[in-house]
Design an enzyme around this catalytic site. Structure first.
Site, PDB file in Angstrom:
ATOM      1  N   GLY A   1      -6.939 -21.530  32.858  1.00 53.97           N
ATOM      2  CA  GLY A   1      -6.534 -21.582  31.457  1.00 53.97           C
ATOM      3  C   GLY A   1      -5.372 -22.540  31.253  1.00 53.97           C
ATOM      4  NE  ARG A   2      -1.338 -18.779  31.272  1.00 56.03           N
ATOM      5  CZ  ARG A   2      -0.793 -17.621  31.647  1.00 56.03           C
ATOM      6  NH1 ARG A   2       0.319 -17.198  31.056  1.00 56.03           N
ATOM      7  NH2 ARG A   2      -1.347 -16.904  32.607  1.00 56.03           N
TER       8      ARG A   2
ATOM      9  CD  GLN B   1      -3.166 -15.106  36.525  1.00 54.50           C
ATOM     10  OE1 GLN B   1      -3.358 -14.112  37.236  1.00 54.50           O
ATOM     11  NE2 GLN B   1      -3.991 -15.456  35.547  1.00 54.50           N
TER      12      GLN B   1
ATOM     13  CE  LYS C   1      -9.766  -9.435  31.866  1.00 50.41           C
ATOM     14  NZ  LYS C   1      -9.706 -10.539  30.865  1.00 50.41           N
ATOM     15  CG  LEU C   2     -17.572  -4.920  27.364  1.00 51.22           C
ATOM     16  CD1 LEU C   2     -19.053  -4.688  27.044  1.00 51.22           C
ATOM     17  CD2 LEU C   2     -16.773  -5.055  26.086  1.00 51.22           C
ATOM     18  CG  HIS C   3     -13.039   0.852  31.217  1.00 54.58           C
ATOM     19  ND1 HIS C   3     -14.066   1.446  31.917  1.00 54.58           N
ATOM     20  CD2 HIS C   3     -11.921   1.554  31.533  1.00 54.58           C
ATOM     21  CE1 HIS C   3     -13.586   2.455  32.614  1.00 54.58           C
ATOM     22  NE2 HIS C   3     -12.287   2.567  32.400  1.00 54.58           N
TER      23      HIS C   3
ATOM     24  CB  THR D   1     -23.040   5.793  24.176  1.00 57.48           C
ATOM     25  OG1 THR D   1     -23.576   6.900  24.884  1.00 57.48           O
ATOM     26  CG2 THR D   1     -23.938   5.460  22.998  1.00 57.48           C
TER      27      THR D   1
ATOM     28  CB  ILE E   1     -17.873   6.861  26.227  1.00 60.02           C
ATOM     29  CG1 ILE E   1     -18.240   6.332  24.845  1.00 60.02           C
ATOM     30  CG2 ILE E   1     -16.613   7.729  26.185  1.00 60.02           C
ATOM     31  CD1 ILE E   1     -18.683   7.428  23.875  1.00 60.02           C
TER      32      ILE E   1
HETATM   33  O1  LIG Z   1      -8.002 -10.569  36.788  1.00 57.19           O
HETATM   34  C1  LIG Z   1      -8.071 -11.384  35.850  1.00 57.19           C
HETATM   35  C2  LIG Z   1      -9.085 -11.367  34.919  1.00 57.19           C
HETATM   36  C3  LIG Z   1      -9.111 -12.304  33.929  1.00 57.19           C
HETATM   37  N1  LIG Z   1      -8.158 -13.261  33.830  1.00 57.19           N
HETATM   38  C4  LIG Z   1      -8.275 -14.240  32.731  1.00 57.19           C
HETATM   39  O2  LIG Z   1      -8.346 -15.563  33.277  1.00 57.19           O
HETATM   40  C5  LIG Z   1      -7.571 -16.460  32.521  1.00 57.19           C
HETATM   41  C6  LIG Z   1      -6.510 -17.067  33.393  1.00 57.19           C
HETATM   42  O3  LIG Z   1      -5.699 -17.915  32.625  1.00 57.19           O
HETATM   43  P1  LIG Z   1      -4.494 -18.758  33.251  1.00 57.19           P
HETATM   44  O4  LIG Z   1      -3.861 -19.360  32.037  1.00 57.19           O
HETATM   45  O5  LIG Z   1      -5.121 -19.776  34.165  1.00 57.19           O
HETATM   46  O6  LIG Z   1      -3.584 -17.822  33.963  1.00 57.19           O
HETATM   47  C7  LIG Z   1      -7.015 -15.671  31.329  1.00 57.19           C
HETATM   48  O7  LIG Z   1      -7.897 -15.876  30.255  1.00 57.19           O
HETATM   49  C8  LIG Z   1      -7.093 -14.230  31.779  1.00 57.19           C
HETATM   50  O8  LIG Z   1      -7.356 -13.353  30.702  1.00 57.19           O
HETATM   51  C9  LIG Z   1      -7.151 -13.289  34.740  1.00 57.19           C
HETATM   52  O9  LIG Z   1      -6.247 -14.144  34.687  1.00 57.19           O
HETATM   53  N2  LIG Z   1      -7.133 -12.364  35.743  1.00 57.19           N
END
Ligand SMILES: O=c1ccn([C@@H]2O[C@H](COP(=O)(O)O)[C@@H](O)[C@H]2O)c(=O)[nH]1
Length: 243
Positions: free
Chosen positions: A210-211, A190, A67-69, A73, A71
């Site tokens: 992920g989880r 989430q 998730k780069l952000h 360069t 300046i």
């Molecule tokens: O908007 C965003 C951007 C990145 N993520 C990334 O996705 C996974 C989701 O992991 P779970 O464990 O399935 O919730 C995690 O690495 C976040 O950094 C996001 O969830 N939402």
């Protein structure tokens, strides 16, 4: 939705684990069931860049979620470094300066850039608290259109916005959705979520999970169940498109 992506390649497992040894143990448990891995900030800061290179050399697809952000360069030079790892995807926040700089840094490499529209842990109230005068859907749509105009390869958005965004960006911009929760699994932090099958049916190209996989008692079975859900949704969408 392009039906030519194999269901298994649509699942991207987020290796959000505290160390390289933990990640390697998880990769061994998942075996051939998982073809695509995401390495985010936690694992990168725990020495994960070497693992990214090894995974890419072993034929896995690698997504660097950094998730780069910054300046322009700095973003351009950081992207140029990351392009050397052999990764397939890199995230950049969906701000014009950063997106343009990342594209310049990726020039001449095979790295594809995904712009983060609005984090899936945010809802309208979070955006208002951060000073935005628009809600999630409006901001996702605005950033998606800007990203498309700049030439970004794909977007990170929640599955709740795929149907809104697809007509705005056309068929070639990849829609990659975190916020995936198989029925009954913990939502955690989430806020904009959907099941794997509904996310695919709604037009997501690839799902980040992920989880629900790495925290499962049997991660291999959890991954396999998600791939099966994806496959049935792809088949259903294929039939609907043909009818
Ligand atoms: O908007 C965003 C951007 C990145 N993520 C990334 O996705 C996974 C989701 O992991 P779970 O464990 O399935 O919730 C995690 O690495 C976040 O950094 C996001 O969830 N939402």
């Amino acid at each position: 939705m392009p039906t030519e992506i194999a269901p298994r390649d649509r699942l991207i497992v987020a290796l959000d684990l505290p160390g390289v040894a933990d990640a390697e143990a998880m990769i061994t448990r998942l075996g051939d069931r998982v073809t695509f891995y995401k390495i985010g900030m936690e694992l990168t800061y725990a020495g994960g860049l070497g693992l990214a290179e090894r995974l890419a050399a072993d034929g896995k697809h690698v997504f660097m979620d950094l998730k780069l952000h910054d300046i322009p360069t700095t973003v351009e030079r950081a992207t140029r470094q990351i392009a050397k790892l052999g990764a397939r995807f890199l995230t950049v926040h969906g701000f014009s300066q950063s997106m343009k700089a990342a594209l310049a840094g990726a020039d001449g490499s095979s790295l594809e850039l995904l712009a983060v529209t609005v984090m899936t842990s945010y809802d309208d109230a979070d955006l208002a608290a951060a000073g935005y005068a628009m809600g999630v859907k409006e901001l996702v749509a605005k950033r998606a259109v800007q990203a498309k105009e700049i030439g970004i390869h794909g977007l990170i958005l929640s599955p709740e916005e795929t149907q809104l965004v697809r007509p705005l960006v056309g068929p070639d911009v990849q829609l990659v959705t975190p916020g995936i929760r198989p029925a009954g699994s913990d939502v955690g932090d989430q806020k904009r979520i959907m099941t794997p099958a509904l996310a695919i049916a709604g037009g997501a190209d690839r799902l980040v999970v992920g989880r629900p996989v790495t925290g499962a008692a049997d991660p291999a079975a959890a991954a396999e169940a998600i791939v099966a859900d994806i496959a049935s949704a792809v088949a259903l969408v294929g039939k609907t498109n043909r009818s």
